[in-house]
Write a protein that holds these residues in place. Structure first.
Motif, short mmCIF file in Angstrom:
data_model
loop_
_atom_site.label_atom_id
_atom_site.label_comp_id
_atom_site.label_asym_id
_atom_site.label_seq_id
_atom_site.Cartn_x
_atom_site.Cartn_y
_atom_site.Cartn_z
N ASP A 77 0.86 -1.20 0.00
CA ASP A 77 0.00 0.00 0.00
C ASP A 77 0.89 1.24 0.00
OD1 ASP A 77 -2.22 1.60 0.01
OD2 ASP A 77 -2.95 0.97 1.99
N TYR A 78 0.36 2.31 -0.58
CA TYR A 78 1.05 3.59 -0.50
C TYR A 78 0.74 4.24 0.84
CZ TYR A 78 2.36 3.33 -5.37
OH TYR A 78 2.93 2.93 -6.55
N GLY A 79 1.76 4.83 1.46
CA GLY A 79 1.54 5.53 2.72
C GLY A 79 2.86 6.09 3.22
N THR A 80 2.82 7.34 3.70
CA THR A 80 4.01 7.95 4.29
C THR A 80 3.89 7.81 5.79
OG1 THR A 80 3.95 9.55 2.51
CG2 THR A 80 5.35 10.09 4.40
N VAL A 92 1.09 0.37 16.47
CA VAL A 92 0.20 1.09 15.54
C VAL A 92 1.08 1.92 14.61
CG1 VAL A 92 -1.70 2.73 15.36
CG2 VAL A 92 -1.55 1.24 17.36
N VAL A 93 0.89 1.70 13.32
CA VAL A 93 1.67 2.43 12.31
C VAL A 93 0.73 3.47 11.69
CG1 VAL A 93 2.92 2.20 10.14
CG2 VAL A 93 3.10 0.41 11.87
N VAL A 94 1.12 4.73 11.82
CA VAL A 94 0.24 5.82 11.37
C VAL A 94 0.83 6.45 10.11
CG1 VAL A 94 -0.87 7.98 12.06
CG2 VAL A 94 -0.25 6.30 13.81
N CYS A 95 0.00 6.67 9.10
CA CYS A 95 0.44 7.33 7.86
C CYS A 95 -0.08 8.76 7.82
CB CYS A 95 -0.09 6.59 6.63
SG CYS A 95 0.55 4.95 6.48
N GLU A 96 0.70 9.59 7.13
CA GLU A 96 0.35 11.01 6.97
C GLU A 96 -1.00 11.17 6.28
OE1 GLU A 96 4.26 13.08 6.12
OE2 GLU A 96 2.98 13.62 4.41
N GLU A 97 -1.22 10.35 5.27
CA GLU A 97 -2.39 10.49 4.42
C GLU A 97 -3.65 10.09 5.21
OE1 GLU A 97 0.25 8.59 3.73
OE2 GLU A 97 1.24 9.56 2.04
N ASP A 98 -4.52 11.04 5.47
CA ASP A 98 -5.80 10.81 6.17
C ASP A 98 -5.63 10.10 7.51
OD1 ASP A 98 -6.96 11.80 3.84
OD2 ASP A 98 -7.06 9.78 2.97
N ASN A 99 -4.46 10.23 8.13
CA ASN A 99 -4.19 9.51 9.39
C ASN A 99 -4.53 8.02 9.31
OD1 ASN A 99 -2.97 11.41 10.90
ND2 ASN A 99 -4.80 12.04 12.04
N LYS A 100 -4.26 7.44 8.13
CA LYS A 100 -4.49 6.01 7.92
C LYS A 100 -3.66 5.24 8.95
CE LYS A 100 -3.01 4.57 3.77
NZ LYS A 100 -2.96 4.39 2.32
N THR A 101 -4.27 4.29 9.69
CA THR A 101 -3.50 3.55 10.70
C THR A 101 -3.64 2.04 10.49
OG1 THR A 101 -5.33 3.51 12.23
CG2 THR A 101 -3.76 5.30 12.50
N LEU A 239 24.91 10.54 2.48
CA LEU A 239 23.51 10.19 2.71
C LEU A 239 23.01 10.70 4.06
CD1 LEU A 239 24.08 6.47 1.73
CD2 LEU A 239 23.00 8.20 0.27
N THR A 240 21.70 10.92 4.12
CA THR A 240 21.03 11.26 5.37
C THR A 240 19.94 10.21 5.60
OG1 THR A 240 21.34 13.60 4.93
CG2 THR A 240 19.65 13.04 6.52
N PRO A 241 19.87 9.61 6.79
CA PRO A 241 18.83 8.59 7.00
C PRO A 241 17.42 9.19 6.97
CG PRO A 241 20.01 9.06 9.04
CD PRO A 241 20.72 9.81 7.96
N THR A 242 16.49 8.47 6.38
CA THR A 242 15.10 8.95 6.28
C THR A 242 14.34 8.46 7.51
OG1 THR A 242 15.39 8.52 3.94
CG2 THR A 242 13.22 9.24 4.61
N THR A 243 14.65 9.06 8.64
CA THR A 243 14.09 8.53 9.90
C THR A 243 13.53 9.64 10.80
OG1 THR A 243 16.31 8.74 10.84
CG2 THR A 243 15.70 6.55 10.00
N GLU A 244 13.28 10.82 10.24
CA GLU A 244 12.83 11.95 11.07
C GLU A 244 11.58 11.57 11.88
OE1 GLU A 244 13.69 12.14 7.95
OE2 GLU A 244 15.24 13.68 7.80
N PHE A 245 10.72 10.75 11.31
CA PHE A 245 9.47 10.40 12.00
C PHE A 245 9.71 9.58 13.26
CE2 PHE A 245 8.85 5.90 10.76
CZ PHE A 245 9.86 5.78 9.83
N LEU A 246 10.96 9.14 13.48
CA LEU A 246 11.28 8.32 14.66
C LEU A 246 12.03 9.12 15.73
CD1 LEU A 246 12.57 5.19 12.72
CD2 LEU A 246 10.39 5.37 13.93
N LYS A 247 12.13 10.43 15.54
CA LYS A 247 13.06 11.21 16.36
C LYS A 247 12.72 11.19 17.86
CE LYS A 247 11.49 16.03 15.58
NZ LYS A 247 10.08 15.73 15.54
#
Ligand SMILES: Cc1cc2nc3c(=O)[nH]c(=O)nc-3n(C[C@H](O)[C@H](O)[C@H](O)COP(=O)(O)OP(=O)(O)OC[C@H]3O[C@@H](n4cnc5c(N)ncnc54)[C@H](O)[C@@H]3O)c2cc1C
Length: 306
Positions: A77-80, A92-101, A239-247
């Motif tokens: 599935d697509y989801g950020t 619980v994994v939460v996506c930016e798009e419509d707070n899809k969880t 490179l920069t790790p794509t992990t900002e959402f885990l800060k």
């Protein structure tokens, strides 16, 4: 009751391999990506060091990997993903798009890295408008023109070899010596239209009538300054790790990489890291795949133990 046994965040080589191992271990798998499946290799011309493949186009390898996941009916599935949290004993994994969880028993983080930028003031106006980080995406617009590549590691050298076949001149400007595989360095040095400046510090991107027109750099050894005129610049400086959402999770080290042990376990039971986003020494397709396999295997053991 959790919807999934494992949610895999990222569908590069690490995420796709994790999904293959997890599906084959009879786990209910969801693989999420903010972009089309494949990760960084989609934008890589040739991969020459993936065992058994000889030379293969990156997008082709990505497609083969994705097809493999689909033969095993991996749900994609697509989801950020912008948050991973625990609620009532589930993840619980939460996506930016419509707070899809999505609720899940385990999570594998395989979000990779993105290219670093130089960060000097004159870079900003030309980002995406003369300065690029992807030779495959933007190389063709510089056919028959002059380009500068900044960097001297594997990505810089490999992408320079690709670009030099189409541009009029290619100048490499690098902070140290070339550090890529010796075979690739020799191939690049042998090209007629390539000039290499080592031990240089990039000082300025020079413009003319609003367009990028050159790069000014200075030798870190002699202090000599030089301007090379060009139509485009490609930066390959790390490179920069794509992990900002885990800060705020405590899962990252000081540089933003996910800290794992040799089993790909993070500090939080049931959450694993894999691929370029973790603490490791060699960031390549083959090591990303290996991490993904280990993470899935450990996640399978973990959910059986619950
Ligand atoms: C120019 C270049 C040339 C290279 N050449 C080679 C080579 O010749 N040989 C080799 O072995 N390796 C090469 N590499 C390295 C190789 O591409 C990486 O090691 C490999 O892709 C890492 O895989 P990964 O799955 O860990 O991460 P990635 O491939 O980076 O995939 C991560 C995925 O996660 C997704 N993602 C990120 N954040 C989120 C989020 N919040 N939510 C959802 N999805 C998210 C991204 O969209 C991406 O699809 C090259 C890299 C570059 C840049």
């Amino acid at each position: 009751m959790a919807q999934y046994d494992v949610v895999i965040v990222g569908s590069g080589p690490a995420g796709m391999t994790a999904s293959i191992y997890a599906a084959r271990a009879d786990m209910k798998v969801l693989m999420l990506d903010k972009l089309a499946p494949g990760g960084q290799i989609i934008n890589t011309n040739e991969i020459q060091n993936y065992t058994g493949m000889g030379t293969i186009n990156g997008a082709e390898l990505a497609m083969d990997m994705f097809n493999h996941t689909q033969e095993l009916n991996v749900e994609f599935d697509y989801g950020t993903v912008n948050e991973i949290k625990e609620e009532n004993g589930e993840k619980v994994v939460v996506c930016e798009e419509d707070n899809k969880t999505f609720t899940t028993k385990s999570v594998i983080i395989a979000t990779g890295t993105r290219p670093r930028i130089l960060g000097i003031e004159s870079e900003q106006p030309y980002m995406g408008n003369g300065i690029s980080w992807c030779a495959i995406c933007d190389g063709a617009q510089y056919r028959g023109k002059d380009v500068v590549v900044i960097g001297g590691g594997n990505s810089a050298v490999e992408e320079s070899i690709y670009l030099s076949g189409m541009v009029k001149s290619l100048t490499i400007v690098t902070m140290f010596d070339l550090t890529a595989d010796p075979i690739a360095c020799d191939k690049l040095r042998a090209m007629d239209n390539v000039t290499i400046y080592t031990y240089q510090n990039v000082e300025e991107f020079v413009g003319e009538n609003g367009k990028l027109a050159g790069v000014r750099f200075k030798s870190t050894q002699t202090g000599e300054e030089r301007i090379v005129n060009c139509d485009g610049v490609f930066e390959y400086i790390g490179l920069t790790p794509t992990t900002e959402f885990l800060k705020d999770t405590g899962l990252l080290n000081q540089f933003g990489y996910v800290e794992v042990n040799e089993r790909m376990e993070t500090k939080i039971p049931g959450i694993y890291g894999a691929g370029d986003c973790i603490t490791k020494n060699l960031r390549q397709v083959i090591t990303a795949c290996a991490d993904g396999a280990i993470a899935a295997q450990e996640a399978s053991k973990y959910i059986k133990s619950l």
